[in-house]
Design a protein around this motif. Structure first.
Motif, PDB file in Angstrom:
ATOM      1  N   ILE A 188      -1.209  -5.780   5.047  1.00 33.35           N
ATOM      2  CA  ILE A 188      -1.161  -6.681   3.889  1.00 33.35           C
ATOM      3  C   ILE A 188      -1.275  -5.875   2.602  1.00 33.35           C
ATOM      4  O   ILE A 188      -0.548  -6.121   1.626  1.00 33.35           O
ATOM      5  N   TRP A 189      -2.144  -4.900   2.602  1.00 26.11           N
ATOM      6  CA  TRP A 189      -2.344  -4.057   1.427  1.00 26.11           C
ATOM      7  C   TRP A 189      -1.023  -3.388   1.031  1.00 26.11           C
ATOM      8  O   TRP A 189      -0.582  -3.454  -0.116  1.00 26.11           O
ATOM      9  N   ARG A 240       1.596  -5.984  -0.199  1.00 25.69           N
ATOM     10  CA  ARG A 240       1.337  -6.553  -1.517  1.00 25.69           C
ATOM     11  C   ARG A 240       1.415  -5.516  -2.619  1.00 25.69           C
ATOM     12  O   ARG A 240       1.720  -5.864  -3.758  1.00 25.69           O
ATOM     13  N   SER A 241       1.123  -4.250  -2.310  1.00 24.92           N
ATOM     14  CA  SER A 241       1.252  -3.295  -3.406  1.00 24.92           C
ATOM     15  C   SER A 241       2.720  -3.014  -3.683  1.00 24.92           C
ATOM     16  O   SER A 241       3.090  -2.612  -4.782  1.00 24.92           O
ATOM     17  N   VAL A 271       0.370 -10.903  -4.879  1.00 26.17           N
ATOM     18  CA  VAL A 271      -1.065 -10.682  -5.076  1.00 26.17           C
ATOM     19  C   VAL A 271      -1.755 -11.976  -5.500  1.00 26.17           C
ATOM     20  O   VAL A 271      -1.269 -12.695  -6.372  1.00 26.17           O
ATOM     21  N   GLU A 272      -2.911 -12.307  -4.861  1.00 23.32           N
ATOM     22  CA  GLU A 272      -3.678 -13.485  -5.296  1.00 23.32           C
ATOM     23  C   GLU A 272      -4.820 -13.028  -6.197  1.00 23.32           C
ATOM     24  O   GLU A 272      -5.263 -11.902  -6.108  1.00 23.32           O
TER      25      GLU A 272
END
Lengths: 216, 205
Positions: A203-204, A207-208, A214-215
């Motif tokens: 996930i990291w 999302r990067s 990003v939440e």
């Protein structure tokens, strides 16, 4: 969508998107947070992860197709029971097929084949997509979500088996020379907590690369 | 009696639904934003697991197992209905959840309003069906053991969701890298909590 009855080609751009979106930006596991239970429990090795991915894909495709075909005749009050019955029957079929042809894997998966019934991917996609769309797009949506789910399972199974037991698909690939040199398999990768941490890292990374996910 | 207590403690700590088998992760991640709501869902899960596991145990013992129907007639001795267990278990769970909802509404409106929206959702929580399937796989000897297992697993799940909700309430004040915020960090915390729970491994009373 449109009121005109023009015939849409089977693999129009919109339908292709139904398959490709869940692989990335709408991935069922990392973005929609659906179907995590089984994704983590069966991925200590690549083979059961692959079998699980195929089974879930088959069940999502056909449950989406069947529910979408019946969507106008299901009374809304009892729709959850109807959906569960359709899903449970499909899962029984899958379970019997697995027991007949890949018995050892079916033993390893143990209760998790049965748990496909309550896998949130199924109910999630039925409620969000199949109840309001035509059968063919629903079928493709099921296929796409099954594949997106399978993709994460295969990444997890690959990483955990490679580092945890130095093998892929049961064949050891880490050369003996490396072990002689002092390399050891990291048994921690086989244990349940590592699966969670690897998903966290996936996930990291995702999302990067896609800041819009990003939440805060 | 000791065996029952052993199963109870083991299912809370060692075979914890969330940390050892990842069951009920969907609602675990979706609802664990505040302690209050997660405690509500946790109580509902304890409630439903403690009822459905023994009922499914009886169903398995007297209807589904190979030869289970022989109490009906000796001719049924080699009937094996275990392939029907998925569909019957889920039917039992869905209807029991509905029944529990009606009973609570009648006798304890306060509890009903606090559990409210969570009860119907529980029918599709994998921890519930998982409880019944594990019960079937592990061959418990009597209803007492099955009940201890159901209750223990429920309490284990309750502990897990309340713990993560408490941590997530605090973590809002920490500097988490932006892409990890929310879901990502929740996964990693759960992993770390799982490591902590592994220290209970091998506990025996």
């Amino acid at each position: 969508m449109s009121t005109k009855h023009e015939k849409e080609p089977l693999f129009s751009a919109r339908n292709r998107k139904l398959i490709s979106n869940p692989l990335g930006m709408e991935n069922p596991i990392t973005v929609q947070v659906l179907g995590i239970c089984s994704a983590l429990a069966v991925t200590a090795k690549l083979k059961p992860a692959f079998v699980m991915a195929v089974s879930v894909t088959v069940v999502t495709m056909f449950s989406n197709l069947i529910i979408s075909a019946m969507r106008n005749s299901i009374p809304p009050r009892i729709r959850i029971i109807v959906q569960l019955v359709v899903i449970a029957s499909l899962v029984i079929v899958v379970d019997q097929v697995l027991k007949a042809y890949v018995y050892d894997v079916s033993r390893q998966l143990s209760v998790f084949v049965g748990l496909i019934i309550t896998n949130c991917i199924l109910m999630g996609r039925l409620e969000a997509f199949a109840m309001s769309n035509k059968p063919w797009p629903s079928f493709l949506d099921g296929l796409g979500n099954g594949l997106g789910y399978g993709l994460i399972l295969i990444i997890l199974g690959f990483t955990r088996e490679l580092f945890g037991s130095g093998a892929i698909w049961g064949y050891s690939i880490v050369p003996q020379a490396l072990f002689d040199f002092g390399y050891k398999n990291n048994g921690f990768f086989i244990l349940p907590p590592m699966a969670l941490i690897i998903v966290g890292i996936i996930i990291w990374i995702q999302r990067s690369r896609n800041p819009e996910l990003v939440e805060d | 009696m000791q065996e029952i207590f052993n199963i109870f403690v083991k299912s809370i700590f060692v075979d914890n639904m969330v940390f050892a088998y990842f069951l009920g992760m969907c609602s675990y991640l979706a609802v664990s934003k505040t302690v209050q709501t997660s405690a509500g869902l946790g109580i509902a899960v304890v409630f439903v697991l403690a009822i459905t596991v023994p009922v499914d145990y009886l169903l398995n013992e007297y209807v589904l197992k190979p030869g289970a129907l022989s109490w009906l007639d000796a001719g049924f001795a080699d009937v094996d209905l275990s392939f029907l267990s998925f569909i019957l278990f889920i039917a039992i769970i869905a209807s029991l959840v509905q029944l529990v909802e009606m009973v609570i509404e009648k006798f304890s409106p306060a509890l009903y309003t606090s559990l409210g929206i969570f009860l119907p959702l529980i029918a599709v929580n994998c921890a519930i069906l998982g409880g019944s399937l594990f019960m079937q796989e592990r061959d418990y000897l009597n209803v007492g053991q099955a009940t201890a297992f159901g209750l223990g697993s429920g309490i284990g799940w309750f502990l897990a969701i309340v713990a993560i909700a408490a941590i997530r309430e605090k973590i809002r004040y920490s500097k988490v890298p932006a892409p990890l915020r929310g879901l990502g960090i929740a996964f990693i915390i759960t992993g770390l909590m799982g490591i902590a729970f592994m220290s209970f491994l091998g506990i025996k009373l």
